[in-house]
Design an enzyme around this catalytic site. Structure first.
Site, PDB file in Angstrom:
ATOM      1  N   CYS A  38       0.837  -1.212   0.000  1.00 27.62           N
ATOM      2  CA  CYS A  38       0.000   0.000   0.000  1.00 27.62           C
ATOM      3  C   CYS A  38       0.868   1.258   0.000  1.00 27.62           C
ATOM      4  CB  CYS A  38      -0.932   0.005   1.216  1.00 27.62           C
ATOM      5  SG  CYS A  38      -2.102  -1.368   1.231  1.00 27.62           S
ATOM      6  N   THR A  39       1.898   1.257   0.811  1.00 28.78           N
ATOM      7  CA  THR A  39       2.787   2.419   0.868  1.00 28.78           C
ATOM      8  C   THR A  39       3.483   2.619  -0.472  1.00 28.78           C
ATOM      9  OG1 THR A  39       3.093   2.177   3.250  1.00 28.78           O
ATOM     10  CG2 THR A  39       4.771   3.440   2.056  1.00 28.78           C
TER      11      THR A  39
END
Length: 144
Positions: A38-39
């Site tokens: 996600c990051t």
């Protein structure tokens, strides 16, 4: 039509889809703040935010995290776009868009490009554990 919603951003400010009518919006659902894939995805969007701005698209990233977690996440990663907390009712907006995973209690990786009149112009997703390619965002932006 894209399902309407109102969710708090990382600062607790309410953001509603209907309130953004008149301009296109990209809604990016992701599982959790501070997780690796996600990051990586959101940092890639951060680094290419000019591509969205060039065609007038407002970027909204949605997860089931709290606004407090999202504020810390945005600060840590330098995100200048809205991170929306789909925390309560837990995953309600993710459910409305069909990307909620009730077994894992998280949003899946679904992206929806909403036109200025509120219609879903494009949508795409990837399986858990697989990042969405930036090229697919560019294809969606070209469809506006």
């Amino acid at each position: 039509m894209a399902p309407d919603f109102s969710l708090p951003n990382q600062f607790g400010e309410p953001i509603s889809l209907s309130g953004l009518r008149g301009a296109p919006v990209a809604i990016v659902f992701y599982p959790f703040a501070f997780s690796g894939i996600c990051t990586g995805e959101l940092c890639e969007l951060r680094d290419n935010i000019a591509d969205f701005a060039a065609v007038g698209v407002r970027l909204l990233a949605v997860s089931v995290d709290t606004k407090y977690t999202l504020r810390a996440y945005a600060h840590a990663e330098g995100y200048d776009f809205d991170l929306l907390a789909d925390f309560w009712p837990h995953g309600g907006v993710s459910q409305a868009y069909g990307v909620f995973n009730p077994v894992r209690g998280m949003a899946g990786r679904g992206t929806f490009l909403v036109s200025a009149d509120g219609r879903i112009a494009d949508m795409f997703s990837t399986p858990t554990g697989q990042a969405r390619p930036l090229a697919r965002y560019h294809q969606a932006l070209e469809r506006l």
